[in-house]
Design a protein around this motif. Structure first.
Motif, PDB file in Angstrom:
ATOM      1  N   PRO A 125       6.977 -18.456   0.241  1.00 59.86           N
ATOM      2  CA  PRO A 125       5.681 -18.809   0.818  1.00 59.86           C
ATOM      3  C   PRO A 125       5.403 -18.096   2.148  1.00 59.86           C
ATOM      4  O   PRO A 125       4.269 -18.068   2.604  1.00 59.86           O
ATOM      5  N   LYS A 126       6.453 -17.502   2.737  1.00 62.84           N
ATOM      6  CA  LYS A 126       6.251 -16.798   4.012  1.00 62.84           C
ATOM      7  C   LYS A 126       5.760 -15.356   3.826  1.00 62.84           C
ATOM      8  O   LYS A 126       5.434 -14.677   4.797  1.00 62.84           O
ATOM      9  N   LEU A 127       5.741 -14.882   2.565  1.00 65.35           N
ATOM     10  CA  LEU A 127       5.375 -13.480   2.335  1.00 65.35           C
ATOM     11  C   LEU A 127       4.034 -13.097   2.979  1.00 65.35           C
ATOM     12  O   LEU A 127       3.944 -12.070   3.657  1.00 65.35           O
ATOM     13  N   PRO A 128       2.972 -13.922   2.805  1.00 65.53           N
ATOM     14  CA  PRO A 128       1.696 -13.544   3.423  1.00 65.53           C
ATOM     15  C   PRO A 128       1.789 -13.387   4.941  1.00 65.53           C
ATOM     16  O   PRO A 128       1.184 -12.461   5.507  1.00 65.53           O
ATOM     17  N   SER A 129       2.578 -14.230   5.602  1.00 61.76           N
ATOM     18  CA  SER A 129       2.671 -14.091   7.056  1.00 61.76           C
ATOM     19  C   SER A 129       3.531 -12.897   7.458  1.00 61.76           C
ATOM     20  O   SER A 129       3.317 -12.301   8.517  1.00 61.76           O
ATOM     21  N   VAL A 130       4.494 -12.519   6.608  1.00 65.57           N
ATOM     22  CA  VAL A 130       5.253 -11.288   6.852  1.00 65.57           C
ATOM     23  C   VAL A 130       4.282 -10.096   6.856  1.00 65.57           C
ATOM     24  O   VAL A 130       4.321  -9.236   7.741  1.00 65.57           O
ATOM     25  N   PHE A 131       3.379 -10.084   5.867  1.00 60.63           N
ATOM     26  CA  PHE A 131       2.370  -9.015   5.819  1.00 60.63           C
ATOM     27  C   PHE A 131       1.501  -9.019   7.072  1.00 60.63           C
ATOM     28  O   PHE A 131       1.293  -7.991   7.707  1.00 60.63           O
ATOM     29  N   SER A 132       0.999 -10.209   7.425  1.00 59.41           N
ATOM     30  CA  SER A 132       0.096 -10.294   8.577  1.00 59.41           C
ATOM     31  C   SER A 132       0.750  -9.749   9.823  1.00 59.41           C
ATOM     32  O   SER A 132       0.174  -8.941  10.555  1.00 59.41           O
ATOM     33  N   GLU A 133       1.987 -10.183  10.043  1.00 59.75           N
ATOM     34  CA  GLU A 133       2.673  -9.804  11.268  1.00 59.75           C
ATOM     35  C   GLU A 133       2.880  -8.293  11.336  1.00 59.75           C
ATOM     36  O   GLU A 133       2.594  -7.655  12.353  1.00 59.75           O
ATOM     37  N   LEU A 134       3.356  -7.711  10.224  1.00 58.33           N
ATOM     38  CA  LEU A 134       3.615  -6.268  10.219  1.00 58.33           C
ATOM     39  C   LEU A 134       2.313  -5.464  10.283  1.00 58.33           C
ATOM     40  O   LEU A 134       2.237  -4.437  10.961  1.00 58.33           O
ATOM     41  N   MET A 135       1.289  -5.959   9.606  1.00 55.79           N
ATOM     42  CA  MET A 135       0.021  -5.227   9.627  1.00 55.79           C
ATOM     43  C   MET A 135      -0.604  -5.255  11.018  1.00 55.79           C
ATOM     44  O   MET A 135      -1.201  -4.276  11.456  1.00 55.79           O
ATOM     45  N   ASN A 136      -0.422  -6.363  11.715  1.00 60.97           N
ATOM     46  CA  ASN A 136      -0.874  -6.414  13.109  1.00 60.97           C
ATOM     47  C   ASN A 136      -0.124  -5.417  13.957  1.00 60.97           C
ATOM     48  O   ASN A 136      -0.709  -4.697  14.768  1.00 60.97           O
ATOM     49  N   ARG A 137       1.196  -5.389  13.758  1.00 54.13           N
ATOM     50  CA  ARG A 137       2.030  -4.517  14.577  1.00 54.13           C
ATOM     51  C   ARG A 137       1.610  -3.054  14.449  1.00 54.13           C
ATOM     52  O   ARG A 137       1.624  -2.300  15.407  1.00 54.13           O
ATOM     53  N   TYR A 138       1.223  -2.654  13.226  1.00 54.16           N
ATOM     54  CA  TYR A 138       0.843  -1.257  13.000  1.00 54.16           C
ATOM     55  C   TYR A 138      -0.664  -1.049  13.060  1.00 54.16           C
ATOM     56  O   TYR A 138      -1.144   0.038  12.768  1.00 54.16           O
ATOM     57  N   GLN A 139      -1.397  -2.097  13.445  1.00 54.43           N
ATOM     58  CA  GLN A 139      -2.862  -2.041  13.471  1.00 54.43           C
ATOM     59  C   GLN A 139      -3.381  -1.440  12.165  1.00 54.43           C
ATOM     60  O   GLN A 139      -4.189  -0.500  12.176  1.00 54.43           O
ATOM     61  N   ALA A 140      -2.894  -1.993  11.075  1.00 55.46           N
ATOM     62  CA  ALA A 140      -3.209  -1.468   9.753  1.00 55.46           C
ATOM     63  C   ALA A 140      -4.490  -2.076   9.225  1.00 55.46           C
ATOM     64  O   ALA A 140      -4.814  -3.228   9.516  1.00 55.46           O
ATOM     65  N   GLU A 141      -5.212  -1.287   8.442  1.00 62.07           N
ATOM     66  CA  GLU A 141      -6.339  -1.835   7.712  1.00 62.07           C
ATOM     67  C   GLU A 141      -5.845  -2.209   6.315  1.00 62.07           C
ATOM     68  O   GLU A 141      -4.894  -1.608   5.819  1.00 62.07           O
ATOM     69  N   PRO A 142      -6.512  -3.202   5.697  1.00 63.57           N
ATOM     70  CA  PRO A 142      -6.020  -3.685   4.402  1.00 63.57           C
ATOM     71  C   PRO A 142      -5.884  -2.585   3.343  1.00 63.57           C
ATOM     72  O   PRO A 142      -4.974  -2.641   2.519  1.00 63.57           O
ATOM     73  N   HIS A 143      -6.761  -1.577   3.387  1.00 65.83           N
ATOM     74  CA  HIS A 143      -6.715  -0.552   2.345  1.00 65.83           C
ATOM     75  C   HIS A 143      -5.538   0.425   2.541  1.00 65.83           C
ATOM     76  O   HIS A 143      -5.350   1.327   1.724  1.00 65.83           O
ATOM     77  N   TRP A 144      -4.763   0.263   3.602  1.00 71.34           N
ATOM     78  CA  TRP A 144      -3.588   1.114   3.791  1.00 71.34           C
ATOM     79  C   TRP A 144      -2.544   0.849   2.710  1.00 71.34           C
ATOM     80  O   TRP A 144      -1.772   1.727   2.347  1.00 71.34           O
TER      81      TRP A 144
END
Ligand code: C2E
Ligand code: CA
Ligand code: CA
Ligand code: CA
Length: 277
Positions: A125-144
């Motif tokens: 259940p933590k997978l979505p927050s793992v994504f959020s945290e890493l995507m924030n760190r890299y200032q990623a856009e969802p389409h990356w």
């Protein structure tokens, strides 16, 4: 390892012991591999058939072992899945893909990277927050990034998987069902999944030129996907004839050795520049 016999005596099972020790050392080696940068993502291009362009690549993991050379994923991913270590690998893959995508951003190479998500990951259940945290760190856009999820992964525990998938979808991540056709998901269930794409398994593609049954399955899957509003990609395309047949059937994209094997990032960059893509 010792185990209790029916009579209550403890018996020694050499086979079991060897097995367990081997597993323990593989686990230790995998830990070591992550800590010492022995894992590496290779990238295989996907070609859009409507205009023959490449805007997406699939990340495929390899273990560059200092003594044993390149170890393919089939030799350690199933093991990682069975021990739960896959969670650590998946987090590494997400981070690594984002790191690569950030570098490509700076080189004006805006490729979407699709990553493989395991059954076990979908139960976390933590997978979505793992994504959020890493995507924030890299200032990623969802389409990356986009995600490839196998049918069987979803069917292990459909309710929990659906919850995780919906949260990932809300973050704007695109998702495809990998190895489509090899699992058992019902069409009614498929309708509920928040996915954008079906990826036809290569077992149907490899021989579709000679095997009419395979060709029928491929054609029906393309129509099914389109009728459900999904794009359809075929993997395992190894020759021009298969490419042409798929294009004729209206398949949206293809991937396979005919275009390119999975390549290290540097090699892919050169290949994209020197070939006609
Ligand atoms: P997959 O996701 O179904 O990936 C497709 C496999 O087919 C890849 O093998 C790819 O190299 C291979 N392939 C691509 N084009 C062709 C072709 O034209 N002909 C043939 N015969 N094969 C082709 P690979 O890289 O050895 O990966 C095997 C499996 O390991 C993957 O199957 C996936 O299930 C798993 N895997 C790979 N990387 C990861 C990862 O980062 N995380 C997880 N959880 N699993 C991964
Ligand atoms: Ca895949
Ligand atoms: Ca596949
Ligand atoms: Ca597969």
């Amino acid at each position: 390892t010792a185990k209790r016999s029916n009579s209550g005596y403890v018996v020694y099972d050499p086979a079991l012991k060897a097995h367990t020790q081997q597993n323990l050392s593989l686990l230790a080696e995998l830990r070591h591999a992550i800590e010492h940068d022995e894992l590496k993502l290779y990238y295989q291009p996907k070609v859009k058939l409507k205009d023959n362009t490449i805007s997406e690549v699939e990340a495929l993991i390899r273990w560059i072992h200092p003594k044993r050379g390149v170890i393919p994923p089939d030799q350690f991913i199933p093991f990682a899945e069975s021990t739960g270590f896959i969670g650590i690998i998946t987090e590494w893959v997400i981070q690594q893909a984002l790191h690569q995508r950030r570098a490509w951003q700076e080189k004006a190479l805006p490729l979407t990277i699709s990553i493989n998500i395991s059954a076990r990951d979908l139960l976390n259940p933590k997978l979505p927050s793992v994504f959020s945290e890493l995507m924030n760190r890299y200032q990623a856009e969802p389409h990356w990034l986009s995600l490839e999820i196998t049918e069987s992964a979803i069917m292990t525990d459909p309710k929990s998987a659906l919850e995780v998938l919906n949260q990932l979808r809300i973050k704007g991540l695109r998702m495809s069902i990998d190895d489509f056709g090899t699992g058992y998901s019902s069409l009614a269930y498929l309708k509920k999944l928040p996915v954008n794409e079906l990826k036809i398994d290569k077992s149907f593609i490899t021989d579709m030129e000679n095997n009419p049954d395979d060709a029928v399955i491929v054609r029906s899957t393309i129509d099914l996907g389109h009728n459900m509003g999904l794009t359809v990609i075929a993997e395992g395309v190894e020759n021009q004839a298969t490419w042409d047949a798929l294009a004729h059937m209206g398949c949206d994209a293809i991937q396979g050795y005919f275009v390119s094997r999975p390549l290290a990032a540097e090699t892919l960059e050169n290949w994209l520049q020197t070939s006609h893509w």
